[in-house]
Scaffold this motif. Structure first.
Motif, mmCIF file in Angstrom:
data_model
loop_
_atom_site.group_PDB
_atom_site.id
_atom_site.type_symbol
_atom_site.label_atom_id
_atom_site.label_comp_id
_atom_site.label_asym_id
_atom_site.label_seq_id
_atom_site.Cartn_x
_atom_site.Cartn_y
_atom_site.Cartn_z
ATOM 1 N N GLU A 37 51.839 44.424 36.535
ATOM 2 C CA GLU A 37 50.953 43.948 35.467
ATOM 3 C C GLU A 37 51.363 42.541 35.018
ATOM 4 N N GLY A 55 50.577 40.010 37.755
ATOM 5 C CA GLY A 55 49.127 39.784 37.770
ATOM 6 C C GLY A 55 48.692 38.892 36.626
ATOM 7 N N HIS A 56 49.260 39.124 35.463
ATOM 8 C CA HIS A 56 48.947 38.292 34.296
ATOM 9 C C HIS A 56 49.386 36.843 34.546
ATOM 10 N N MET A 91 49.718 35.369 37.458
ATOM 11 C CA MET A 91 48.828 34.779 38.458
ATOM 12 C C MET A 91 47.501 34.343 37.832
ATOM 13 N N LYS A 92 46.976 35.177 36.961
ATOM 14 C CA LYS A 92 45.714 34.851 36.292
ATOM 15 C C LYS A 92 45.870 33.592 35.442
ATOM 16 N N ARG A 93 46.968 33.521 34.698
ATOM 17 C CA ARG A 93 47.201 32.355 33.835
ATOM 18 C C ARG A 93 47.387 31.086 34.660
ATOM 19 N N ARG A 146 46.143 30.473 37.682
ATOM 20 C CA ARG A 146 44.849 30.094 38.249
ATOM 21 C C ARG A 146 44.005 29.325 37.240
ATOM 22 N N GLU A 147 44.086 29.718 35.970
ATOM 23 C CA GLU A 147 43.308 29.057 34.924
ATOM 24 C C GLU A 147 43.872 27.691 34.566
ATOM 25 N N ASP A 148 45.173 27.500 34.734
ATOM 26 C CA ASP A 148 45.841 26.251 34.354
ATOM 27 C C ASP A 148 46.275 25.511 35.616
ATOM 28 N N ARG A 149 45.442 24.624 36.104
ATOM 29 C CA ARG A 149 45.704 23.915 37.364
ATOM 30 C C ARG A 149 46.915 22.984 37.281
#
Length: 183
Positions: A111, A114-115, A117-119, A121-124
């Motif tokens: 979890e 995954g969190h 990775m998501k963050r 992806r949003e912050d280049r």
């Protein structure tokens, strides 16, 4: 995530269970702090420290779970052989609880990864600790072991024997490898 909260290799299963519960509590606190971290430099700073530890910990947790399963199988056989149903059943229950805690910790680690990775992806602009992740994926041979292996090969050449090149192998948990490569 502090290394002091990681379970130690105890002979006492109840102490191992307590250590695992403590580790899960620590992971919950770290997960909450990660979720509250603002994007940008502060997220990069947190991930620089946290990401390699999470990747390493997921491998250690998996290895400990496998060891617990082997121990659990051994305890079941021993209980059946000695007909000690009371003590054998109690030990099996504790080992099953330990196994359940390993599963819960694994889910929490997944979890958190995954969190992260998501963050990311949003912050280049977020920089990941690539070097630290690569260190987890490579095996570093201690200098004394490398020197000993070279000396053995040199001795074999002097004696005219064929030298078989043997690689020094080390075990890296598949979860650590696969999730490390995902980043």
């Amino acid at each position: 995530m502090s290394t002091s909260n990681q379970p130690t290799d105890h002979c006492d299963p109840s102490q191992t269970l307590t250590d695992l519960q403590s580790e899960l509590s620590t992971l919950n606190r770290v997960s909450h702090r990660l979720a509250m971290t603002d994007a940008g430099p502060s997220l990069a700073k947190v991930l620089n420290i946290l990401l390699p530890r999470l990747l390493q910990r997921i491998g250690k947790n998996d290895d400990a779970k496998k060891k617990n399963r082997r121990s659990n199988i051994h305890k079941k056989r021993k209980a059946n052989d000695t007909n000690d149903d009371i003590n054998g059943s109690a030990a099996i229950i504790v080992y099953e609880q330990i196994n359940g805690m390993h599963d819960t910790i694994h889910k929490k680690l997944i979890e958190m990864l995954g969190h992260a990775m998501k963050r990311v992806r949003e912050d280049r602009d977020c920089k990941l600790p690539c070097f630290a992740i690569l260190e987890l994926l490579t095996v570093v041979v201690p200098p004394e072991e490398k020197k000993q292996k070279q000396q053995q090969q040199g001795d074999a050449k002097e004696n005219g024997a064929a030298v078989a090149t043997t690689a020094i192998t080390a075990s890296i948990n598949p979860f650590t490898i696969n999730l490390g490569l995902a980043f």
